[in-house]
Design a protein around this motif. Sequence first.
Motif: not given
Length: 1000
Positions: A292-321
Amino acid sequence: MALNEWELSEKPAIEYFESVGYEYRHGSDIAPDGENPERESLSDIVLRDRLREKMREFNPSMPDSAIEVAMAELLGFNSPKIIKNNRNFHEKLVGGVHVEYEENGEEKGKFVDIIDFDEPENNDFFVSNQFSVKIGDLTKRRPDILVFINGLPVGIVENKNPTDPNATIQSAYRQVTQTYKNDIPDLFHYIEFIVVMDQSNARIGTLTTPWEWYSKWNYIEEEGDEYPELPPAEILVRGAFNKGRVVDLIKNFVIFDEEDGKTTKKLSAYHQYYGVREAIKSTEQVVPDEDENRIGVFWHTQGSGKSLSMLFYTKTVRQLDDLRNPTLVFVTDRNDLDEQLHDTFADANFRTQWADSRDHLRDLLDREAGGIIFTTIQKFQTKDDEHEYPRINERQNVIVVADEAHRSQYKKLAGNLRRALPNASFLGFTATPIQKEDRSTRRTFGNHVSEYPIDRSEEDGSTVPIYYEARFAKLQYNRDEVSDRVRELLESESDDLENELVGKWTDLRTLIENNDDRFEKISQDIVEHFQNRELDGKAMVVAISREAAVKYKRHIDSIDGAPEAEVVISNPDEYIDDPLSEDKLKRRFKDDDDPLKIAVVCKKWTTGFDVPCLHTMYIDRPAKNHDLLQTIGRVNRKYKDKDGGLIVDYIGIAENLKKALDKYTSDIQEQAMADIEMAVETMHRKHEKVTDFFEDTEYEAWQEKEGGDLQRLCHRAQNEVLEPKDPTENREDRKKDFMDAVTQLEKAFSLVTPHEEAEEIRSDVVFFRGIKDSLRSIERNESDPGDVGEIDSAIKEIVSDGISAEDVVQMAGFENWKEGKPVLSDEFLQDVENIEYGNIQVELLEKLIRGEISARKRSNITKYQDFEDSLEETVNKYNNRSISTQEVIDELRKYAEELQEEERREERLDLTEEELAFYDAIASNTEQDIDEEVLREIAKEIKELLQENVEVDWTNRTKMQSKIKREVKALLRKKGLKHSQYDPLIEPIVTQAEALYGSV
């Protein structure tokens, strides 16, 4: 139980913290003079013993000397800017403090951990209320609740009384971010979260979060975990301050953003936090899974901070051992989106790499670990001599994050991407919903891992609704010819109208570009429409082509008095001599104070470009489905009190909305845009709600009156607002309801303007606003800036026939009685008596007497506390209709006369204001018959004694009180008073001394 701030807001909040495992103690208990002191002075903000204990526990191999060095480094700050110190502290709190020390003759360097992020329960969680802080000579302040982790004050909670109409969470925000920040700045070097709440509202933000971005917290354990029966304050505390979540928020969901030299601290909103956590959970399941290589679809409507969500995802996922330093590849299909996303990460200080060519991309992807790479899908093209794209990286811990996932991720270039990274996993982010028959996106990325739809975003206030107005029919310019071609385009199966329907698109573009009369009419309409909108901010014109965009600017520039407009297109030098750089135009357009008001674009800035002050978009370019949603979404950003964005349609999209959004479900079609007529209906409902307050006031022809006639009309209207119609209605509640109703009407009116039906009620809106402001002018001192929503408004000054609401306020005749005027003079009382309506007399008397008492109370606690208590009791009786208007006027007049008498008493006794305060402190607390002359002498000598000790360290109350008590006792004994006579006087005298000289 009393219905006050403590019982309804502060006490419940403390109980919520205790319910999630926090220890609680009252601020006085741990104060320097408390029963269990944890601070040496009121300037101590950090509970150092708790911090030291946890630092030793988390770093057992470190010598005590290294711990002390780390503490000093952690708590020290050297910048005059609070936000810079706050950032420095945050980085050390999360990453640890690096110290060097000697062990067995060997120099060592190591990071000292401050918080145990892996095992949150190991940390010390503590809350304290009424925590007094005194920094140097600044005013002492007492925040309602401070939240500590390991002795560090990471959160401040300010509560307000929900029964007090003037005590709003907005005023709590102002109290923290202005008053506290100015008077106890040291506290804000450490604060991670600021919370404001009352019984029915709770919001959270940071040191730099504007009020409109303070957000609710709607979930507790996971996405969708809602409890409508619980108070918002409880949900926020249990959701955001749960031990595991609060340290997670600190570590992974706080960023500092640097843009144009300004530092901003941003905290994840609740939908971003839970959405990213769901994406992380799916990532942990998928990335090790070979099938399986499909993590999923992250649907947050326009103006609700999608780019920031990408930032928070990146910050968190890089710390997973388990992911062993993954590589993240961010893929978009447009250069401007690629650039914007890259800049978002760069501004947040992420180390990123940006592929600037096909070869450079291959070099970046060929790596052993790590990295954050940005590219467009177009760079995955094969070279001329290649039959297929080569494999570049076969690692499994590669995550491809596709922005606007559904647009181009399953075509030929997407196939090349998958051949290049055969074992990568895929996460799709999108701001527009997946189309109802779109199986490809789900097949590529999987199902939704998180959803934040349009209606939820608008309900939360994360975005504002979008309305549309079709002005196509209002301007008669070859309507049928243009209309027919637009209809053909929208009825086609294709979404990419320009590139896949080249012939039809070219026909329409040519028709538009060659019609100067059409450009002239639309440009004139745009300028008139924009200038007649009652909102400050910006507008965007979307043209069908670059040539059309340039023509629009030329026509707009030719109109007398037109606002400044600039063209933003690709390769502008092909049409314009010496064009301004796009970066400069971006900065200017985002600045709401800059005179550049209109941007004329073709494709640029219609996706991924955030300008909160953009409130109107004029569309003269056909678009469908995703492209249409992306384009119109530019106007849905929150900005001050903007109530909605407006799409003005000159091409026929709005008339064919269902065709333009044919691949989405009916609820998306309805939520995407609402007809302006719906906003007009809302405006009429809000107008009717305000008019209901004036059953007996004929205000409709108010502009025909002047002088005394107009003033009497204003007084009649004010009196009716203040006079309840229902015997059970509270007067103060009725006034607040009126204020709120007018504010809501103004928002609706400003959104609808310049619609003809808005113009029909313009005169009413000005009058209502004038009545609202005149009532507020009575109750508010000039030094009080009022409600945040009133200060920071996007709504322009509304004028009708040259008369503004401010003119109405002046006509009401209350401008003479502002702070600093002799409000309790005989002249003032006579002016009040001349007012025809009793409710207005009460309003003036109460507010001005209350202000006078408040101003005098500090200088004479004993006397004016009694005044204040009596006034409160009288006003409550009046508001609850227990006494008549005339009875309360008589009572208030009596208070005014007594206050006047107080001034005369100073003269009669030949005492200064401070000396009279000590005189009253003694006279009111002794049962002995002390001669008036002796009292006067004692009061004068106490004042002189305390003036000599004015440099006493009042921040150490125990030391201060002991010194003052000794000297006052000695003075009273010298005056012949025995112990039984002077002992009851000591506390009142010391209390008054601290009020006068201790900066309470």
